[in-house]
Scaffold this motif. Structure first.
Motif, PDB file in Angstrom:
ATOM      1  N   SER A 213      -0.464  -0.434  -6.531  1.00 33.61           N
ATOM      2  CA  SER A 213      -1.146  -0.619  -5.232  1.00 33.61           C
ATOM      3  C   SER A 213      -2.414  -1.427  -5.408  1.00 33.61           C
ATOM      4  O   SER A 213      -2.731  -2.279  -4.578  1.00 33.61           O
ATOM      5  CB  SER A 213      -1.510   0.719  -4.614  1.00 33.61           C
ATOM      6  OG  SER A 213      -0.392   1.491  -4.431  1.00 33.61           O
ATOM      7  N   GLY A 222      -1.057  -6.023  -0.257  1.00 36.69           N
ATOM      8  CA  GLY A 222      -0.892  -4.600   0.026  1.00 36.69           C
ATOM      9  C   GLY A 222      -1.682  -4.181   1.248  1.00 36.69           C
ATOM     10  O   GLY A 222      -2.223  -5.016   1.980  1.00 36.69           O
ATOM     11  N   LEU A 226      -6.276   2.237  -0.631  1.00 40.21           N
ATOM     12  CA  LEU A 226      -5.414   2.827  -1.655  1.00 40.21           C
ATOM     13  C   LEU A 226      -5.104   4.268  -1.246  1.00 40.21           C
ATOM     14  O   LEU A 226      -6.009   5.008  -0.848  1.00 40.21           O
ATOM     15  CB  LEU A 226      -6.178   2.806  -2.978  1.00 40.21           C
ATOM     16  CG  LEU A 226      -5.415   3.207  -4.225  1.00 40.21           C
ATOM     17  CD1 LEU A 226      -4.278   2.254  -4.478  1.00 40.21           C
ATOM     18  CD2 LEU A 226      -6.355   3.203  -5.413  1.00 40.21           C
TER      19      LEU A 226
END
Ligand code: ADP
Length: 480
Positions: A213, A222, A226
């Motif tokens: 990620s 992405g 996170l």
């Protein structure tokens, strides 16, 4: 080289440690259990067999004594009993008289020979001796052949009976047990390795997920934040990472804003100059007076451009680390007097009264250039944003740890909602007014950075229309 590094990395990885731990956890208890069980079985079997034989031997010893076998060793009853004991336990029985002669050996090998061993001798003193020899796989027992002496009540030892029995059957069982345990252990070990590999891969997965990620965030493909919610630890790390990402975004935004502000500020004087130059060029036979006037304006714009660039350079210098401070011990009273002397003409021009009040002599560790710039900006602002006939009070005081500078004015003040922005680069409460009086919006940013570099603090109090107070606190001794 990179392969070697890969191997090192694998040994250092959490995955490897988990595998190792799980394998040890799966195999070691099996080994301990196996050794424990086999040993316990051996001890217990030997002890049961020993006490069984001992009780048989003692019964037989009594019969030997009561039948006076030592003097009549041809007694068929006793011989049959001795042979029977020998057969049942797969062992050898010897009867020894008090001269250490073997008068009966069920193996018929050593009859009539002499035997002197530690155990036999000890038994002559009335002791029953039990000995287990694991290496040669036998149990040896010596039982005294004794009878009570009627007159004294003591016991008289007439001989010794020695029984040695093979422990082959116990050893066979032990080997069988150990072999079975080995098989179970092997199955457990294979299962442990298999489970360890699967489990460690599973347990480490969230960290790989996290790393992937982060890579995606780095490349911009992405999501913006996170999020790996598998463990409390990963949640915590993600939280911290997102906070850091947020801070980086703020920094990036402010950098972009700064660059666009700088471009805008630098472009404004250039645009004015271009307009002035173009209008002169477009005019045919423009009078010399007009040329002079426009050239004067162009000169002013160049001054302004220079001031912005100089302020920017000062700000860049202040943005650097505190290691760039050139600290010397300065007399702050003198430093302020010099600043006020330099600013007096501007104050007089604005018809503003400028007063310095020092409560005590102060000397402190400061960077002369940076602190002068900071104080000049504060006092100059107090003069610039004042009213005609107003005043500026500069006060210097100190305690054992800090010195305090107060710059108080009777000026226009700062609106409450602007107070939190005044230290921002290029922020001005009233852009056109500030420009008119030659402000760049960088002065307070420079001042604040300089104060912070000295490990100091700055505070502002202001009431619109009444005036403003800037309080600065700087440590007397600079500690890097
Ligand atoms: P500038 O170069 O415009 O003076 P500064 O960073 O020094 O920039 O100040 C930022 C803004 O804060 C100014 O534009 C002004 O509006 C306001 N300000 C600063 N000092 C004072 C003061 N003493 N009184 C009133 N307003 C002030």
């Amino acid at each position: 080289m990179s392969r070697f590094k890969n191997v090192i990395n694998f040994f250092k990885s959490l995955k490897f440690r988990l595998i190792l731990f799980l394998i040890l956890f799966g195999i070691v208890p099996g080994i301990v259990l196996k050794v424990g069980i086999v040993k316990t079985y051996e001890d217990r079997s030997v002890s049961i067999k020993t006490s069984e034989i001992l009780s048989q031997a003692k019964i037989l010893a009594n019969q030997i004594v009561s039948n006076d076998y030592l003097n009549y060793p041809n007694s068929t009853i006793i011989n049959a009993e001795l042979d029977q004991l020998s057969n049942i336990y797969d062992g050898r029985v010897m009867v020894i008289d008090n001269e250490f002669h073997i008068i009966k050996d069920t193996y018929d090998l050593d009859t009539n020979k002499t035997i002197i061993s530690k155990e036999v001798i000890e038994s002559y003193y009335g002791q029953e001796i039990k000995k287990y020899d694991a290496e040669n796989r036998y149990i040896e027992l010596t039982v005294p052949l004794s009878r009570p002496v009627e007159q004294t009540g003591a016991t008289e030892v007439l001989g010794v009976m020695l029984v040695s029995v093979s422990t082959d059957s116990i050893n066979l069982n032990m080997e069988y047990l150990a072999r079975n345990a080995y098989v179970i252990q092997l199955i457990c070990a294979v299962a442990a390795v298999f489970l360890a590999v699967i489990l460690s891969i599973q347990l480490v997965k969230p960290f790989h997920k996290m790393s992937k990620s982060i890579d995606e965030i780095k490349t911009g493909y992405g999501e913006d934040a996170l999020s790996v919610n598998d463990y409390t630890e990963t949640i915590e790390i993600c939280k911290k990472f997102n906070e850091m990402l947020g801070r980086m975004k703020v920094l990036d935004d402010s950098r972009q804003e700064f660059v666009s502000n700088v471009s805008h500020e630098l472009k404004t004087p250039l645009t004015s100059m271009k307009v002035l130059a173009d209008s002169l060029n477009s005019m045919e036979d423009a009078p010399i007076e007009l040329y002079k006037e426009f050239m004067g304006d162009i000169g002013n714009e160049i001054d302004r451009e220079t001031k912005i660039i100089n302020d920017l350079l000062s700000l860049v210098k202040m943005d650097k680390s505190a290691a760039d401070l050139n600290v010397t011990n300065m007399n702050i009273n003198e430093l302020l007097e010099q600043i006020l002397k330099r600013l007096n003409p501007i104050a007089e021009k604005q018809n503003v009264e400028l007063v310095l009040e020092s409560f005590r002599p102060v000397s402190a560790d400061v960077d002369e250039v940076k602190i002068t710039l900071a104080f000049t900006n504060l006092i100059e602002n107090a003069i610039k944003y004042n009213k005609p006939g107003g005043w500026v009070h500069v006060t210097l005081n100190a305690d054992h740890q800090y010195f305090y500078l107060k710059v108080e004015d009777s000026g226009i003040g700062i609106p409450e909602d602007s107070l939190e922005h005044i230290y921002e680069r290029f922020y001005r409460v009233d852009k056109s007014h500030s420009r008119e009086i030659g402000g760049t919006g960088l002065g307070l940013a420079i001042t604040r950075n300089a104060v912070l570099m000295h490990r100091g603090a700055i505070k502002v109090f202001s009431t619109e229309g009444e005036g403003t107070i800037f309080n600065v606190r700087i440590p007397l001794n600079y500690i890097a």
